[in-house]
Design an enzyme around this catalytic site. Structure first.
Site, PDB file in Angstrom:
ATOM      1  N   ASP A 163       0.872  -1.180   0.000  1.00 36.60           N
ATOM      2  CA  ASP A 163       0.000   0.000   0.000  1.00 36.60           C
ATOM      3  C   ASP A 163       0.907   1.228   0.000  1.00 36.60           C
ATOM      4  OD1 ASP A 163      -2.045   1.814   0.147  1.00 36.60           O
ATOM      5  OD2 ASP A 163      -2.438   1.498   2.269  1.00 36.60           O
ATOM      6  N   ILE A 164       1.502   1.479  -1.140  1.00 37.90           N
ATOM      7  CA  ILE A 164       2.538   2.508  -1.258  1.00 37.90           C
ATOM      8  C   ILE A 164       1.907   3.813  -1.751  1.00 37.90           C
ATOM      9  CG2 ILE A 164       4.777   3.068  -2.234  1.00 37.90           C
ATOM     10  CD1 ILE A 164       4.656   0.563  -0.354  1.00 37.90           C
ATOM     11  N   GLU A 165       1.924   4.820  -0.887  1.00 42.58           N
ATOM     12  CA  GLU A 165       1.223   6.066  -1.194  1.00 42.58           C
ATOM     13  C   GLU A 165       2.088   7.307  -1.030  1.00 42.58           C
ATOM     14  OE1 GLU A 165      -2.692   6.375   0.488  1.00 42.58           O
ATOM     15  OE2 GLU A 165      -2.822   4.218   0.843  1.00 42.58           O
ATOM     16  N   LEU A 166       3.356   7.142  -0.667  1.00 47.05           N
ATOM     17  CA  LEU A 166       4.227   8.311  -0.488  1.00 47.05           C
ATOM     18  C   LEU A 166       5.679   7.885  -0.671  1.00 47.05           C
ATOM     19  CD1 LEU A 166       5.512   7.941   2.634  1.00 47.05           C
ATOM     20  CD2 LEU A 166       3.204   8.647   3.237  1.00 47.05           C
TER      21      LEU A 166
END
Length: 376
Positions: A229-232
């Protein structure tokens, strides 16, 4: 038009013809169903037409866009008189299995970010979920000491989360796959190089998967895989991490890889990683993204985006949604809209995997999964 209605329509159209029929069923696909347009004979010149000596009762051999190619042998008149609906029902059972193929799916849930959502064991004991993502390992990479954050559930700094192993095993004993989700919307994580990606993979293997370590944050239970869950942070080297983790599957126990990209395609952070084809399940976040989410009765943007994902990524695709209107800034879909207007469409994709919900806490408040489970 349901299966039986379509079958009867086909039967009415052809029963008055000759004793043997070779026909196309021509369909029109709209948002929620397949509508019968007409039944027409196939050209006799087509090479796959059987020879006169071949006998076919009700055989459909090919799906061609919106056409199903079938042969039908009429039953003897005496038998037809005794069971007048036999031919249409035969058609409805076999032909419509092809016409309206609908794939079964499961519900994936995120657990770990609210201490009031119950334990992991309680979560799996509801019988609602097929996949659980433990959220989140939100500090790792670039030389940092990794840290897991399970909000109010436990304190990993004092080894207080090792008891989660009991919940992991309980879930797995029920046939539920349990992943560790890395990343999240808040944290400090990035990968500085391919070597860094390998180092993170080694850490995940030894501390959460099939390896060994004296400091396993969740105890000695072996998780089924890793959720991205890579968001930054950096957009680089997530493909290297996927390849490194996948390599551990060669040691005997499969390491499942899952991901939660945003719905704008391709995902800024995970696009390259997803192109590796190594991910088993991809729960796309169709919320907090106006161009590709549901809004006020309009399903077009959502379904167009779904089609883009299923035609581009070689994984099981899940529709990721907020479990309540409070769970996200935008993109919530009322349960009745999801079950009547959206699921009947997306379940026709062979890549359909189910629905992902954020999160267990919000699902408890809304009862959303209970409202949709029988339709998923």
């Amino acid at each position: 038009m349901n299966q039986r209605q379509v079958g009867r329509t086909i039967g009415d159209d052809i029963l008055s013809s000759a004793d043997s029929y070779h026909y196309f069923i021509i369909l029109k696909e709209n948002e929620t169903k397949m509508e019968l347009l007409k039944v027409e004979p196939r050209p006799k010149s087509e090479p796959e037409k059987p020879s006169p000596s071949d006998e076919y009762t009700d055989l459909c051999i090919a799906w061609e866009s919106s056409r199903v190619s079938c042969w039908l042998e009429r039953q003897p008149p005496a038998r037809m008189a005794r069971t007048p609906q036999s031919t249409p029902l035969l058609i409805s059972l076999s032909v419509l299995a092809l016409l309206q193929t609908s794939y079964a799916g499961g519900i994936a849930i995120y657990w770990g970010q609210n201490g009031n959502e119950g334990t992991l064991t309680q979560t799996c004991n509801t019988g609602k979920y097929s996949y659980v993502n433990i959220a989140f390992l939100n500090k790792f990479g670039n030389g940092q000491t990794p840290e897991i954050n399970l909000a109010g559930h436990c304190n990993p700094a004092s080894n207080g989360c090792t008891s989660v192993s009991t919940g992991i095993r309980n879930c797995q004993n029920r046939g539920i796959k349990v992943m560790l989700s890395i990343g999240g919307g808040v944290g400090s994580y990035s990968l500085s190089s391919s070597n860094d990606a390998q180092n993170v993979a080694n850490y995940l293997w030894n501390n959460f998967l099939g390896g060994q370590s004296s400091s396993r944050p969740l105890g000695d239970a072996v998780l089924d895989g890793i959720d991205f869950d890579i968001e930054l942070g950096s957009t680089l080297h997530w493909d290297d991490l996927a390849r490194a983790l996948s390599g551990f599957s060669k040691r005997g126990r499969k390491v499942y890889l899952t991901a939660a990209p945003q719905c704008p395609f391709p995902d800024k952070f995970l696009g390259t990683a997803l192109n590796t084809g190594l991910f088993d399940y991809v729960w796309v976040q169709f919320y907090n993204n106006a161009p590709c989410q549901y809004s006020s009765g309009n399903t077009n943007n959502l379904l167009n985006s779904w089609n883009r994902w299923t035609s581009s990524i070689n994984s099981r695709i899940f529709m990721g949604l907020p479990a309540s209107s409070a769970a996200a800034g935008s993109g919530f879909i009322p349960a009745n809209v999801l079950t009547s207007q959206i699921l009947p469409v997306i379940k026709r994709s062979a890549k359909y995997g189910g629905v992902m919900l954020w999160s267990k806490y919000y699902d408890d408040q809304s009862g959303y999964s209970s409202s949709i489970k029988s339709s998923v």
